[in-house]
Motif scaffolding. Structure first.
Motif, PDB file in Angstrom:
ATOM      1  N   ILE A  40       0.840  -1.203   0.000  1.00 57.53           N
ATOM      2  CA  ILE A  40       0.000   0.000   0.000  1.00 57.53           C
ATOM      3  C   ILE A  40       0.873   1.249   0.000  1.00 57.53           C
ATOM      4  N   ASN A  41       1.942   1.254   0.790  1.00 62.23           N
ATOM      5  CA  ASN A  41       2.859   2.403   0.800  1.00 62.23           C
ATOM      6  C   ASN A  41       3.497   2.622  -0.569  1.00 62.23           C
ATOM      7  N   LEU A  42       3.842   1.538  -1.253  1.00 62.96           N
ATOM      8  CA  LEU A  42       4.367   1.667  -2.616  1.00 62.96           C
ATOM      9  C   LEU A  42       3.323   2.296  -3.535  1.00 62.96           C
ATOM     10  N   GLY A  43       2.077   1.881  -3.378  1.00 65.67           N
ATOM     11  CA  GLY A  43       1.005   2.470  -4.170  1.00 65.67           C
ATOM     12  C   GLY A  43       0.847   3.956  -3.893  1.00 65.67           C
ATOM     13  N   ILE A  44       0.960   4.347  -2.627  1.00 61.34           N
ATOM     14  CA  ILE A  44       0.836   5.762  -2.262  1.00 61.34           C
ATOM     15  C   ILE A  44       1.984   6.575  -2.843  1.00 61.34           C
ATOM     16  N   VAL A  45       3.205   6.083  -2.715  1.00 66.27           N
ATOM     17  CA  VAL A  45       4.371   6.799  -3.247  1.00 66.27           C
ATOM     18  C   VAL A  45       4.262   6.944  -4.760  1.00 66.27           C
ATOM     19  N   ARG A  46       3.892   5.876  -5.417  1.00 63.37           N
ATOM     20  CA  ARG A  46       3.759   5.941  -6.879  1.00 63.37           C
ATOM     21  C   ARG A  46       2.631   6.893  -7.286  1.00 63.37           C
ATOM     22  N   PHE A  47       1.539   6.895  -6.543  1.00 58.03           N
ATOM     23  CA  PHE A  47       0.437   7.806  -6.839  1.00 58.03           C
ATOM     24  C   PHE A  47       0.879   9.257  -6.680  1.00 58.03           C
ATOM     25  N   GLU A  48       1.570   9.548  -5.586  1.00 53.80           N
ATOM     26  CA  GLU A  48       1.991  10.921  -5.316  1.00 53.80           C
ATOM     27  C   GLU A  48       2.988  11.442  -6.349  1.00 53.80           C
ATOM     28  N   HIS A  49       3.717  10.532  -6.992  1.00 58.56           N
ATOM     29  CA  HIS A  49       4.721  10.943  -7.986  1.00 58.56           C
ATOM     30  C   HIS A  49       4.313  10.600  -9.423  1.00 58.56           C
ATOM     31  N   ASN A  50       3.033  10.282  -9.606  1.00 57.79           N
ATOM     32  CA  ASN A  50       2.506   9.957 -10.939  1.00 57.79           C
ATOM     33  C   ASN A  50       3.307   8.883 -11.662  1.00 57.79           C
ATOM     34  N   GLN A  51       3.717   7.868 -10.929  1.00 62.81           N
ATOM     35  CA  GLN A  51       4.450   6.743 -11.504  1.00 62.81           C
ATOM     36  C   GLN A  51       3.609   5.477 -11.339  1.00 62.81           C
ATOM     37  N   LEU A  52       3.095   4.982 -12.439  1.00 62.32           N
ATOM     38  CA  LEU A  52       2.300   3.761 -12.378  1.00 62.32           C
ATOM     39  C   LEU A  52       3.213   2.545 -12.239  1.00 62.32           C
ATOM     40  N   PHE A  53       2.647   1.475 -11.683  1.00 61.01           N
ATOM     41  CA  PHE A  53       3.384   0.214 -11.650  1.00 61.01           C
ATOM     42  C   PHE A  53       3.560  -0.277 -13.082  1.00 61.01           C
ATOM     43  N   GLN A  54       4.695  -0.871 -13.361  1.00 55.94           N
ATOM     44  CA  GLN A  54       4.912  -1.481 -14.673  1.00 55.94           C
ATOM     45  C   GLN A  54       4.293  -2.876 -14.655  1.00 55.94           C
ATOM     46  N   ASP A  55       3.980  -3.387 -15.852  1.00 57.94           N
ATOM     47  CA  ASP A  55       3.372  -4.726 -15.943  1.00 57.94           C
ATOM     48  C   ASP A  55       4.252  -5.777 -15.278  1.00 57.94           C
ATOM     49  N   LYS A  56       5.549  -5.633 -15.417  1.00 61.75           N
ATOM     50  CA  LYS A  56       6.488  -6.580 -14.810  1.00 61.75           C
ATOM     51  C   LYS A  56       6.360  -6.563 -13.287  1.00 61.75           C
ATOM     52  N   GLU A  57       6.177  -5.371 -12.711  1.00 58.95           N
ATOM     53  CA  GLU A  57       6.027  -5.253 -11.261  1.00 58.95           C
ATOM     54  C   GLU A  57       4.713  -5.851 -10.784  1.00 58.95           C
ATOM     55  N   ILE A  58       3.659  -5.659 -11.562  1.00 62.91           N
ATOM     56  CA  ILE A  58       2.359  -6.259 -11.214  1.00 62.91           C
ATOM     57  C   ILE A  58       2.475  -7.780 -11.243  1.00 62.91           C
ATOM     58  N   ASN A  59       3.171  -8.320 -12.222  1.00 63.79           N
ATOM     59  CA  ASN A  59       3.371  -9.773 -12.294  1.00 63.79           C
ATOM     60  C   ASN A  59       4.156 -10.285 -11.096  1.00 63.79           C
ATOM     61  N   VAL A  60       5.153  -9.521 -10.650  1.00 61.18           N
ATOM     62  CA  VAL A  60       5.932  -9.911  -9.471  1.00 61.18           C
ATOM     63  C   VAL A  60       5.047  -9.891  -8.233  1.00 61.18           C
ATOM     64  N   ILE A  61       4.213  -8.870  -8.101  1.00 62.25           N
ATOM     65  CA  ILE A  61       3.297  -8.789  -6.957  1.00 62.25           C
ATOM     66  C   ILE A  61       2.353  -9.986  -6.966  1.00 62.25           C
ATOM     67  N   GLU A  62       1.780 -10.280  -8.114  1.00 65.73           N
ATOM     68  CA  GLU A  62       0.856 -11.419  -8.199  1.00 65.73           C
ATOM     69  C   GLU A  62       1.551 -12.735  -7.882  1.00 65.73           C
ATOM     70  N   SER A  63       2.742 -12.924  -8.442  1.00 65.52           N
ATOM     71  CA  SER A  63       3.419 -14.205  -8.209  1.00 65.52           C
ATOM     72  C   SER A  63       3.925 -14.336  -6.781  1.00 65.52           C
ATOM     73  N   SER A  64       4.448 -13.254  -6.210  1.00 64.47           N
ATOM     74  CA  SER A  64       5.016 -13.378  -4.871  1.00 64.47           C
ATOM     75  C   SER A  64       3.944 -13.404  -3.777  1.00 64.47           C
ATOM     76  N   TYR A  65       2.864 -12.662  -3.939  1.00 61.35           N
ATOM     77  CA  TYR A  65       1.849 -12.612  -2.892  1.00 61.35           C
ATOM     78  C   TYR A  65       0.740 -13.650  -3.070  1.00 61.35           C
ATOM     79  N   LEU A  66       0.409 -13.959  -4.303  1.00 61.69           N
ATOM     80  CA  LEU A  66      -0.741 -14.832  -4.528  1.00 61.69           C
ATOM     81  C   LEU A  66      -0.378 -16.281  -4.822  1.00 61.69           C
ATOM     82  N   HIS A  67       0.825 -16.505  -5.342  1.00 59.40           N
ATOM     83  CA  HIS A  67       1.177 -17.866  -5.757  1.00 59.40           C
ATOM     84  C   HIS A  67       2.344 -18.461  -4.989  1.00 59.40           C
ATOM     85  N   ASP A  68       2.986 -17.677  -4.134  1.00 57.46           N
ATOM     86  CA  ASP A  68       4.135 -18.156  -3.372  1.00 57.46           C
ATOM     87  C   ASP A  68       3.662 -18.600  -1.999  1.00 57.46           C
ATOM     88  N   ASN A  69       3.769 -19.875  -1.717  1.00 60.53           N
ATOM     89  CA  ASN A  69       3.292 -20.411  -0.443  1.00 60.53           C
ATOM     90  C   ASN A  69       4.293 -20.263   0.690  1.00 60.53           C
TER      91      ASN A  69
END
Length: 133
Positions: A40-69
């Motif tokens: 969430i803090n990363l989302g806030i920092v990126r929002f405040e600086h108008n920097q969207l997450f890159q597709d590669k970063e979204i894939n890392v978030i999905e794989s590390s948080y949703l698929h990594d046991n």
């Protein structure tokens, strides 16, 4: 006298076991919540600086948080990550406003910080108080 010694030793052993078990359970929860706070803090920092997450970063978030046991995340944690990604994708595709996205991030952060601090309360080291509270 010997009876009192045995009871005292058994009580001390019980307290050590309770402390260890409950501390480990709470530490695992705090680890999962801390990971969500970071996201969430990363989302806030990126929002405040108008920097969207890159597709590669979204894939890392999905794989590390949703698929990594290996992480201590449960269904609720995964639901929060999915919710964050859904809200982010809606913001990225202009389905929700900047104000709504900012409110979501800040509100989520407040709730997660409260949950994190709640787990640090000392009374949580008692089975009885956990059940009664």
């Amino acid at each position: 006298m010997e009876f009192i010694e045995k009871i005292t030793v058994m009580y001390v052993f019980y307290q050590i076991c309770v402390f260890a078990i409950l501390s480990l359970i709470d530490s695992a929860r705090k680890d999962a919540i801390l990971s969500k706070i970071k996201l969430i803090n990363l989302g806030i920092v990126r929002f405040e600086h108008n920097q969207l997450f890159q597709d590669k970063e979204i894939n890392v978030i999905e794989s590390s948080y949703l698929h990594d046991n290996r992480l201590f995340v449960n269904k609720e944690d995964k639901g929060d990550i999915i919710e964050f990604l859904d809200v982010y994708k809606k913001y990225n595709s202009k389905e929700i406003s900047e104000n709504d996205y900012s409110f979501y991030l800040q509100n989520k952060l407040v709730n997660l910080q409260h949950e994190y601090e709640y787990l640090a309360l000392e009374w949580r080291l008692s089975f009885l108080l956990r059940k009664l509270k």
